[in-house]
Design a protein around this motif. Structure first.
Motif: not given
Length: 396
Positions: A199-202, A212-216
């Motif tokens: 539940x803490x994984x975001x 470059x940046x991206x969401x993981x």
């Protein structure tokens, strides 16, 4: 006229991580070769995920050394900095300790020689390989490359619990010339001592080295870990942290530059088993908020060029290779030396394991260890100092 026949060496490695000194110097020497190979690899692959098994590389080179003679053996011994024949008993103890059930986490190491049917092999090579590396010899018919590659890939799949299902294609095998294929497989599966709660994984921002940046997906937990800060000889600072597995014999170590402006490639040449040992003695326990990418990385690597750069050249040259201690009936050389490695890191994955963590209450807000840019990881068997896996992750 002498005909030279190729050997094909393949080292297969896989690790599944669910978040869940007596002979130390010898194993450090072994792992150090793998780290040097890694250093050579990343020079041309700075922006890629790279995963290798230093222990697997040392095992394959050790088996090669037992079969080498003359200048070929001298090059192997010089670069490895130890003689397998002189250290056989110690290496056997190290390998036994690494796969011991006392670790609680699962480590499996397997070696095998697939030899062409009818090849006359030297008895001392066969017996020493069996004794030191628990390496059997299995006859196979290389005249049928499809059936031979299928059989060897099935062995690989079994030994890596299905994580690596193939490493050889029929094209890798010369139906006329191939005489031996030597394979080393390493498999690791561990539960974190202090689990990351799903539940803490975001999703959080990860910054690639090229800007470059991206969401993981990022794992997160507040707990007590050993961590530290150190510098390279030219004063580039970087942070380290130890994430132990539940058996406490094996840990994942992570290193990343302290400043986002410092490229990962700037600290890699500084890394050796001696450096890693210094981290283990200087890290201190802290209550800390850890943010770590959830990642899978797979890499297939030809080790020939990195090893040639380090000084192991003759064994790849059909006119210079001397493997008389493997067979005297034919002249053989190493045509390829391959390693395929895979790592998966997540919160969970095996059935169940309870982990108890002592939470120390701090008076002020805890520091953060945020892995949001390219980093190095090492999976280390602490009692022996063996580095089972290492890599750079630039794209989780």
């Amino acid at each position: 006229m002498y005909w030279h026949f190729p050997l094909l060496f393949a080292a297969l490695t896989s690790t599944y991580v669910c978040f869940p000194q007596n002979h130390l110097s010898l194993e450090e020497l072994g792992s150090d070769i793998g780290i040097q190979v890694f250093n050579q690899l990343v020079k041309t692959r700075a922006g890629d995920n790279v995963v290798v098994s230093p222990h697997g590389i040392a095992s394959v080179l050790g088996m090669l050394q037992l079969g080498a003679d003359g200048k070929t053996k001298k090059q192997l011994t010089t670069v490895m900095r130890y003689s397998v024949n002189g250290a056989g008993k110690v290496l056997k103890k190290i390998n036994k300790a690494i796969v011991s059930r006392r670790n609680k986490d699962i480590v499996k190491i397997a070696n095998i020689v697939f030899a062409n049917s009818g090849l006359k092999m030297e008895a001392p090579f066969v017996s020493r390989n069996s004794e030191v590396f628990q390496c059997p010899v299995k006859n196979i018919n290389f005249k049928d490359p499809n059936a031979a590659s299928d059989a060897m890939n099935q062995w690989v799949k079994n030994k890596t619990e299905g994580m690596i299902d193939s490493v050889l294609t029929p094209d890798d095998i010369d139906s006329v010339l191939t005489r031996l294929v030597v394979i080393n497989a390493v498999y690791f599966k561990g539960l974190w001592r202090s689990r990351f709660q799903p539940e803490n994984t975001k999703k959080r921002t990860f910054n690639e080295g090229d800007g470059k940046t991206y969401q993981v997906p990022m794992l997160a937990q507040l707990s007590v870990f050993r961590c530290g800060t150190t510098s390279t000889p030219n004063d580039l600072w970087y942070n380290t942290i130890e994430l132990p597995y539940h058996g406490e014999s094996i840990s994942m170590l992570i290193a990343l530059p302290a400043q986002s402006s410092t490229p990962l490639s700037a600290i890699i040449p500084h890394i050796s088993t001696k450096t890693i040992q210094s981290w283990m003695t200087t890290m201190v326990q802290k209550r800390i908020q850890v943010i770590l990418p959830k990642f899978t990385a797979e890499a297939e690597t030809d080790l020939k060029e990195p090893l040639k750069e380090l000084g192991i050249r003759d064994m790849f040259d059909h006119s210079k290779a001397n493997f008389a201690k493997i067979t005297r009936s034919e002249n053989i050389h190493v045509s390829q030396l391959l390693q395929k490695a895979k790592i998966e890191v997540s919160e969970d994955g095996t059935k169940a394991s309870a982990a108890t963590t002592a939470i120390v209450t701090a008076r002020s807000s805890p520091p953060w260890f945020v892995v949001d840019r390219p980093f190095l990881f090492f999976i280390r068997h602490n009692p022996t100092g063996a580095v089972l896996f290492m890599g750079q992750i630039t794209k989780p």
